[in-house]
Design a protein around this motif. Sequence first.
Motif, PDB file in Angstrom:
ATOM      1  N   THR A 138       0.736  -1.242   0.018  1.00  0.00           N
ATOM      2  CA  THR A 138       0.169  -0.115   0.052  1.00  0.00           C
ATOM      3  C   THR A 138       0.821   1.279  -0.028  1.00  0.00           C
ATOM      4  N   HIS A 139       0.440   2.294  -0.721  1.00  0.00           N
ATOM      5  CA  HIS A 139       0.828   3.625  -0.485  1.00  0.00           C
ATOM      6  C   HIS A 139       0.029   4.467   0.330  1.00  0.00           C
ATOM      7  N   SER A 140      -0.906   3.936   0.999  1.00  0.00           N
ATOM      8  CA  SER A 140      -1.732   4.653   1.878  1.00  0.00           C
ATOM      9  C   SER A 140      -1.277   4.706   3.318  1.00  0.00           C
ATOM     10  N   ARG A 141      -1.101   5.869   3.889  1.00  0.00           N
ATOM     11  CA  ARG A 141      -0.506   6.069   5.087  1.00  0.00           C
ATOM     12  C   ARG A 141      -1.565   5.439   6.200  1.00  0.00           C
ATOM     13  N   GLU A 142      -2.920   5.721   5.891  1.00  0.00           N
ATOM     14  CA  GLU A 142      -3.878   5.297   6.660  1.00  0.00           C
ATOM     15  C   GLU A 142      -4.105   3.705   6.867  1.00  0.00           C
ATOM     16  N   LEU A 143      -3.983   3.287   5.758  1.00  0.00           N
ATOM     17  CA  LEU A 143      -4.233   1.907   5.953  1.00  0.00           C
ATOM     18  C   LEU A 143      -2.768   1.326   6.601  1.00  0.00           C
ATOM     19  N   ALA A 144      -1.819   1.837   6.396  1.00  0.00           N
ATOM     20  CA  ALA A 144      -0.543   1.329   6.857  1.00  0.00           C
ATOM     21  C   ALA A 144      -0.457   1.322   8.307  1.00  0.00           C
ATOM     22  N   ALA A 145      -1.017   2.400   8.708  1.00  0.00           N
ATOM     23  CA  ALA A 145      -1.070   2.917  10.341  1.00  0.00           C
ATOM     24  C   ALA A 145      -1.832   1.916  11.180  1.00  0.00           C
ATOM     25  N   GLU A 146      -2.935   1.203  10.114  1.00  0.00           N
ATOM     26  CA  GLU A 146      -3.740   0.089  11.062  1.00  0.00           C
ATOM     27  C   GLU A 146      -3.179  -1.277  11.130  1.00  0.00           C
ATOM     28  N   ALA A 147      -1.956  -1.287  10.398  1.00  0.00           N
ATOM     29  CA  ALA A 147      -1.213  -2.558  10.491  1.00  0.00           C
ATOM     30  C   ALA A 147      -0.504  -2.789  11.651  1.00  0.00           C
ATOM     31  N   ASP A 148      -0.388  -4.340  12.210  1.00  0.00           N
ATOM     32  CA  ASP A 148       0.248  -4.642  13.281  1.00  0.00           C
ATOM     33  C   ASP A 148       1.758  -4.476  13.155  1.00  0.00           C
ATOM     34  N   VAL A 149       2.220  -4.711  11.794  1.00  0.00           N
ATOM     35  CA  VAL A 149       3.803  -4.646  11.638  1.00  0.00           C
ATOM     36  C   VAL A 149       3.679  -3.801  10.238  1.00  0.00           C
ATOM     37  N   GLN A 150       4.712  -2.881  10.008  1.00  0.00           N
ATOM     38  CA  GLN A 150       5.088  -2.074   8.670  1.00  0.00           C
ATOM     39  C   GLN A 150       6.293  -2.671   8.197  1.00  0.00           C
TER      40      GLN A 150
END
Length: 217
Positions: free
Chosen positions: A196-208
């Motif tokens: 993803t390029h979405s910061r919002e979606l990445a922020a919801e992840a357990d691990v980036q």
Amino acid sequence: MSILEVQNLCYDYVQRFGITHVLKGVSGVFESGKLYALTGRSGSGKSTLLSLLAGFDRPKEGKITLDGEDISAVNPSLYRKEKVGVIFQAYNLIPHLTVVENVMLGYGEGNDRRVFKAQEALFAVGLEESHFRKKPSRLSGGEQQRVAIARALISPASVILADEPTGNLDDENSRRVAALLQDLAHRAGKCVIVVTHSRELAAEADVQYRMADGTLV
């Protein structure tokens, strides 16, 4: 619990002007019950890594194991049918099938609950019943994306791979999809990996994880 591992993956693209080293010794561990976000600049190797994890391509060097088994030893079509569900950026819907029929493909064959599970998944991604009998060509890009996500939702696979799953969605439906991906990981216990390029979606992840210069950091 670790379910998917990549060890020293290398991958090159051979082009007219030379060889591009896309992956340069990528290693990582992915666990069941977690949502992972793969971020990084365009061309950093995110989609290439996802393609390797899905079995569409094979690495030049290195190994991918699922449940301890080298995926290179498994039939690729069977691997994607039973082990790994894929949400494609280009949707990959079957044009002559209806929306509900496309989603039913994710559940396998010969099960009388397929229609019910497909409809349930379509409601979950926010599509109204009036869309269920339409062909993909009659849907918007965002609606087609949600059908592709619904197809992955009912997959028996233990690993879900998604390439830009919110790329064509508005804010409301992006949040809905992010919540669904979290549910797949946290409630269904699947390993969910999202490019993803979405910061919002990445922020919801357990691990980036971030791809940079062909490596995973």
